[in-house]
Design a protein around this motif. Structure first.
Motif, PDB file in Angstrom:
ATOM      1  N   SER A 150     -47.544-113.572 -21.517  1.00 14.96           N
ATOM      2  CA  SER A 150     -46.174-113.800 -21.977  1.00 14.96           C
ATOM      3  C   SER A 150     -45.827-112.974 -23.207  1.00 14.96           C
ATOM      4  CB  SER A 150     -45.962-115.288 -22.296  1.00 14.96           C
ATOM      5  OG  SER A 150     -46.686-115.666 -23.467  1.00 14.96           O
ATOM      6  N   ILE A 151     -46.818-112.366 -23.840  1.00 14.85           N
ATOM      7  CA  ILE A 151     -46.580-111.620 -25.070  1.00 14.85           C
ATOM      8  C   ILE A 151     -45.688-110.420 -24.767  1.00 14.85           C
ATOM      9  CG2 ILE A 151     -47.693-110.185 -26.815  1.00 14.85           C
ATOM     10  CD1 ILE A 151     -50.043-112.129 -26.783  1.00 14.85           C
ATOM     11  N   THR A 152     -44.530-110.375 -25.426  1.00  8.79           N
ATOM     12  CA  THR A 152     -43.508-109.370 -25.125  1.00  8.79           C
ATOM     13  C   THR A 152     -43.778-108.095 -25.895  1.00  8.79           C
ATOM     14  OG1 THR A 152     -41.897-111.157 -24.797  1.00  8.79           O
ATOM     15  CG2 THR A 152     -41.023-108.931 -25.054  1.00  8.79           C
ATOM     16  N   LEU A 153     -44.191-107.064 -25.165  1.00  7.78           N
ATOM     17  CA  LEU A 153     -44.495-105.762 -25.742  1.00  7.78           C
ATOM     18  C   LEU A 153     -44.094-104.679 -24.749  1.00  7.78           C
ATOM     19  CD1 LEU A 153     -48.075-106.543 -27.064  1.00  7.78           C
ATOM     20  CD2 LEU A 153     -46.136-105.993 -28.512  1.00  7.78           C
ATOM     21  N   GLY A 154     -43.560-103.584 -25.243  1.00  8.03           N
ATOM     22  CA  GLY A 154     -43.256-102.457 -24.377  1.00  8.03           C
ATOM     23  C   GLY A 154     -41.910-102.571 -23.686  1.00  8.03           C
ATOM     24  N   TYR A 155     -41.344-101.423 -23.337  1.00  8.67           N
ATOM     25  CA  TYR A 155     -40.018-101.388 -22.734  1.00  8.67           C
ATOM     26  C   TYR A 155     -39.983-102.041 -21.356  1.00  8.67           C
ATOM     27  CZ  TYR A 155     -37.902 -98.457 -26.340  1.00  8.67           C
ATOM     28  OH  TYR A 155     -37.381 -97.988 -27.515  1.00  8.67           O
ATOM     29  N   GLU A 156     -41.076-101.990 -20.631  1.00 11.67           N
ATOM     30  CA  GLU A 156     -41.100-102.625 -19.306  1.00 11.67           C
ATOM     31  C   GLU A 156     -40.865-104.124 -19.437  1.00 11.67           C
ATOM     32  OE1 GLU A 156     -41.551-103.838 -15.410  1.00 11.67           O
ATOM     33  OE2 GLU A 156     -41.058-101.855 -16.236  1.00 11.67           O
ATOM     34  N   HIS A 157     -41.568-104.737 -20.389  1.00 18.87           N
ATOM     35  CA  HIS A 157     -41.432-106.184 -20.586  1.00 18.87           C
ATOM     36  C   HIS A 157     -40.050-106.516 -21.152  1.00 18.87           C
ATOM     37  CE1 HIS A 157     -44.009-110.007 -21.409  1.00 18.87           C
ATOM     38  NE2 HIS A 157     -42.781-110.333 -21.075  1.00 18.87           N
ATOM     39  N   TYR A 158     -39.598-105.739 -22.121  1.00 19.04           N
ATOM     40  CA  TYR A 158     -38.281-105.967 -22.709  1.00 19.04           C
ATOM     41  C   TYR A 158     -37.178-105.849 -21.646  1.00 19.04           C
ATOM     42  CZ  TYR A 158     -39.388-106.185 -27.720  1.00 19.04           C
ATOM     43  OH  TYR A 158     -39.823-106.584 -28.955  1.00 19.04           O
ATOM     44  N   GLY A 159     -37.297-104.828 -20.782  1.00 18.21           N
ATOM     45  CA  GLY A 159     -36.276-104.628 -19.752  1.00 18.21           C
ATOM     46  C   GLY A 159     -36.193-105.796 -18.791  1.00 18.21           C
ATOM     47  N   GLY A 160     -37.343-106.292 -18.350  1.00 21.39           N
ATOM     48  CA  GLY A 160     -37.356-107.441 -17.458  1.00 21.39           C
ATOM     49  C   GLY A 160     -36.850-108.693 -18.128  1.00 21.39           C
ATOM     50  N   TYR A 161     -37.180-108.846 -19.396  1.00 23.33           N
ATOM     51  CA  TYR A 161     -36.731-110.005 -20.163  1.00 23.33           C
ATOM     52  C   TYR A 161     -35.209-110.001 -20.278  1.00 23.33           C
ATOM     53  CZ  TYR A 161     -37.513-113.690 -23.711  1.00 23.33           C
ATOM     54  OH  TYR A 161     -37.561-114.885 -24.398  1.00 23.33           O
ATOM     55  N   LEU A 162     -34.650-108.837 -20.571  1.00 20.39           N
ATOM     56  CA  LEU A 162     -33.200-108.731 -20.691  1.00 20.39           C
ATOM     57  C   LEU A 162     -32.511-109.099 -19.378  1.00 20.39           C
ATOM     58  CD1 LEU A 162     -30.584-108.017 -22.087  1.00 20.39           C
ATOM     59  CD2 LEU A 162     -31.093-105.597 -21.718  1.00 20.39           C
ATOM     60  N   GLN A 163     -33.076-108.668 -18.277  1.00 19.91           N
ATOM     61  CA  GLN A 163     -32.500-109.014 -16.969  1.00 19.91           C
ATOM     62  C   GLN A 163     -32.520-110.526 -16.768  1.00 19.91           C
ATOM     63  OE1 GLN A 163     -34.661-107.405 -13.652  1.00 19.91           O
ATOM     64  NE2 GLN A 163     -33.041-107.854 -12.186  1.00 19.91           N
ATOM     65  N   THR A 164     -33.626-111.158 -17.138  1.00 18.89           N
ATOM     66  CA  THR A 164     -33.750-112.610 -17.013  1.00 18.89           C
ATOM     67  C   THR A 164     -32.732-113.328 -17.902  1.00 18.89           C
ATOM     68  OG1 THR A 164     -36.116-112.381 -16.543  1.00 18.89           O
ATOM     69  CG2 THR A 164     -35.347-114.543 -17.254  1.00 18.89           C
ATOM     70  N   MET A 165     -32.570-112.834 -19.121  1.00 21.11           N
ATOM     71  CA  MET A 165     -31.597-113.426 -20.040  1.00 21.11           C
ATOM     72  C   MET A 165     -30.182-113.282 -19.507  1.00 21.11           C
ATOM     73  SD  MET A 165     -33.036-112.227 -23.774  1.00 21.11           S
ATOM     74  CE  MET A 165     -31.484-112.662 -24.544  1.00 21.11           C
ATOM     75  N   ARG A 166     -29.866-112.106 -18.994  1.00 18.64           N
ATOM     76  CA  ARG A 166     -28.507-111.866 -18.517  1.00 18.64           C
ATOM     77  C   ARG A 166     -28.167-112.785 -17.346  1.00 18.64           C
ATOM     78  NH1 ARG A 166     -24.659-109.233 -15.764  1.00 18.64           N
ATOM     79  NH2 ARG A 166     -23.006-108.312 -17.028  1.00 18.64           N
ATOM     80  N   ASN A 167     -29.143-113.028 -16.481  1.00 17.39           N
ATOM     81  CA  ASN A 167     -28.917-113.963 -15.376  1.00 17.39           C
ATOM     82  C   ASN A 167     -28.580-115.352 -15.920  1.00 17.39           C
ATOM     83  OD1 ASN A 167     -29.442-112.010 -13.462  1.00 17.39           O
ATOM     84  ND2 ASN A 167     -31.555-112.642 -13.120  1.00 17.39           N
ATOM     85  N   TYR A 168     -29.340-115.804 -16.898  1.00 10.99           N
ATOM     86  CA  TYR A 168     -29.145-117.141 -17.447  1.00 10.99           C
ATOM     87  C   TYR A 168     -27.799-117.268 -18.144  1.00 10.99           C
ATOM     88  CZ  TYR A 168     -29.996-121.317 -20.303  1.00 10.99           C
ATOM     89  OH  TYR A 168     -29.899-122.544 -20.898  1.00 10.99           O
ATOM     90  N   VAL A 169     -27.395-116.211 -18.854  1.00  4.82           N
ATOM     91  CA  VAL A 169     -26.197-116.280 -19.687  1.00  4.82           C
ATOM     92  C   VAL A 169     -24.935-115.871 -18.932  1.00  4.82           C
ATOM     93  CG1 VAL A 169     -25.062-115.336 -21.739  1.00  4.82           C
ATOM     94  CG2 VAL A 169     -27.500-115.895 -21.810  1.00  4.82           C
ATOM     95  N   ALA A 170     -24.982-114.732 -18.242  1.00  2.61           N
ATOM     96  CA  ALA A 170     -23.753-114.100 -17.764  1.00  2.61           C
ATOM     97  C   ALA A 170     -23.420-114.358 -16.307  1.00  2.61           C
ATOM     98  CB  ALA A 170     -23.837-112.580 -17.997  1.00  2.61           C
ATOM     99  N   THR A 171     -24.422-114.545 -15.459  1.00  5.35           N
ATOM    100  CA  THR A 171     -24.141-114.652 -14.024  1.00  5.35           C
ATOM    101  C   THR A 171     -24.578-115.971 -13.412  1.00  5.35           C
ATOM    102  OG1 THR A 171     -26.245-113.632 -13.374  1.00  5.35           O
ATOM    103  CG2 THR A 171     -24.402-112.149 -13.794  1.00  5.35           C
ATOM    104  N   GLY A 172     -25.472-116.687 -14.073  1.00  7.91           N
ATOM    105  CA  GLY A 172     -26.076-117.870 -13.460  1.00  7.91           C
ATOM    106  C   GLY A 172     -27.357-117.472 -12.746  1.00  7.91           C
ATOM    107  N   THR A 173     -28.264-118.422 -12.627  1.00  6.36           N
ATOM    108  CA  THR A 173     -29.586-118.083 -12.096  1.00  6.36           C
ATOM    109  C   THR A 173     -29.675-118.203 -10.579  1.00  6.36           C
ATOM    110  OG1 THR A 173     -30.374-120.361 -12.402  1.00  6.36           O
ATOM    111  CG2 THR A 173     -30.706-118.812 -14.226  1.00  6.36           C
ATOM    112  N   GLN A 174     -28.689-118.871  -9.961  1.00  3.99           N
ATOM    113  CA  GLN A 174     -28.682-119.036  -8.504  1.00  3.99           C
ATOM    114  C   GLN A 174     -30.040-119.546  -8.025  1.00  3.99           C
ATOM    115  OE1 GLN A 174     -27.357-115.132  -7.259  1.00  3.99           O
ATOM    116  NE2 GLN A 174     -25.265-115.508  -7.942  1.00  3.99           N
TER     117      GLN A 174
END
Length: 295
Positions: A150-174
């Motif tokens: 779970s330790i967030t390091l590197g652009y790969e992890h950050y990019g995936g995390y941002l996608q997960t956050m955006r689903n939760y905040v902006a579109t819904g998780t479906q």
């Protein structure tokens, strides 16, 4: 308005115990790169990618081995007086970017007692990850040493995390999660049905005080969240009445002007702290400011 805290790693740098600088040094030694890796002008997520790629190419080392090394090193970090002072503020929800368990240790809990109480049991990202510790919830928003993956390091992890956050905040998780779905956050705010399952919710519902966090622009997921919130407020899309406060030393004002300008236009109130003698005294002044704040 209820308060929440977002605490960064700099509070660990006030004493001589194991620090972030030690952790980076350990990673560099592990990579064993020849010639040595140049760290100048490289944001840490990119530096981590270089360390990781060196380790893969020269040692065929899987990333989990690197993150397990980081988790083992963070176990050397011990609480200092600031952890206790922060907890003594009596603010129930503490968000931290730190992987270590210094807050939990201050409250007398060992690692084996620190179980993730998130409504979703995540293995990689940390939207819901927190430990219930007596009257506090400690939200490890960048992951925890208890689960190295779970330790967030590197652009790969950050990019995936941002996608997960955006689903939760902006579109819904479906159907993102097996047992729990969330409608987009603005709808939940309008209905008054925000249940604080995620640390993200506090950015919209509590007066959030940020301390010890550099908040460089490489923190893409946090800056996206800040910008998204500001856009919703500017367009009158959500009933947001909370405040976000960012504390910084007066001596950093000029060098941090680019960030402070972005914060102010993004509905963050910046709080300058002056007249301190050292880093520990600076954070004591921040903590005293929080004690005296009516927000």
């Amino acid at each position: 308005m209820n308060k929440a805290l977002l605490v960064g790693n700099d509070i660990n740098n006030t004493t001589g115990n194991y620090s972030w600088a030690n952790l980076i040094k350990g990673l560099m030694e592990y990579a064993d790169a020849h010639p040595p890796i140049n760290t100048e002008n490289k944001p840490f997520p990119m530096l981590y990618e270089e360390i990781y790629l060196n380790a893969v190419k020269k040692q065929s080392a899987p990333e989990m081995r690197i993150k397990t090394l980081i988790a083992s090193q963070t176990r050397n970090m011990v609480p200092n007086e600031l952890h206790n002072s922060i907890l003594d503020l009596g603010i129930p929800n503490i968000l931290t970017t730190n992987y270590d368990l210094c807050f939990e240790k201050t409250l007398g809990f060992e690692e084996k007692s620190c179980k993730n109480q998130g409504v979703v049991q995540e293995n990689i990202y940390s939207m819901f990850r927190h430990h219930n510790m007596e009257s506090h919830k400690i939200w490890h928003i960048h992951g925890s040493q208890t689960l190295p993956g779970s330790i967030t390091l590197g652009y790969e992890h950050y990019g995936g995390y941002l996608q997960t956050m955006r689903n939760y905040v902006a579109t819904g998780t479906q159907k993102t999660y097996k047992y729990k779905n969330f409608s987009r956050l603005d709808l939940r705010l309008k209905k008054g049905s925000v249940a604080h399952y995620s640390w993200v919710d506090f950015f919209f519902t509590h007066d959030l005080h940020i301390m010890g966090l550099n908040l460089d622009f490489v923190e893409m997921h946090l800056w996206w969240l800040i910008s998204y919130r500001a856009r919703l407020i500017a367009r009158g899309k959500i009933p947001v009445t909370n405040k976000i406060y960012y504390y910084y030393p007066a001596a950093y004002e000029e060098r941090s002007r680019h960030k402070l300008e972005m914060m102010r236009i993004s509905e963050i109130e910046t709080v300058k702290i002056d007249g301190f003698k050292d880093k520990t005294d600076y954070y004591k002044r921040v903590i005293n400011s929080l004690k005296n704040s009516g927000s």
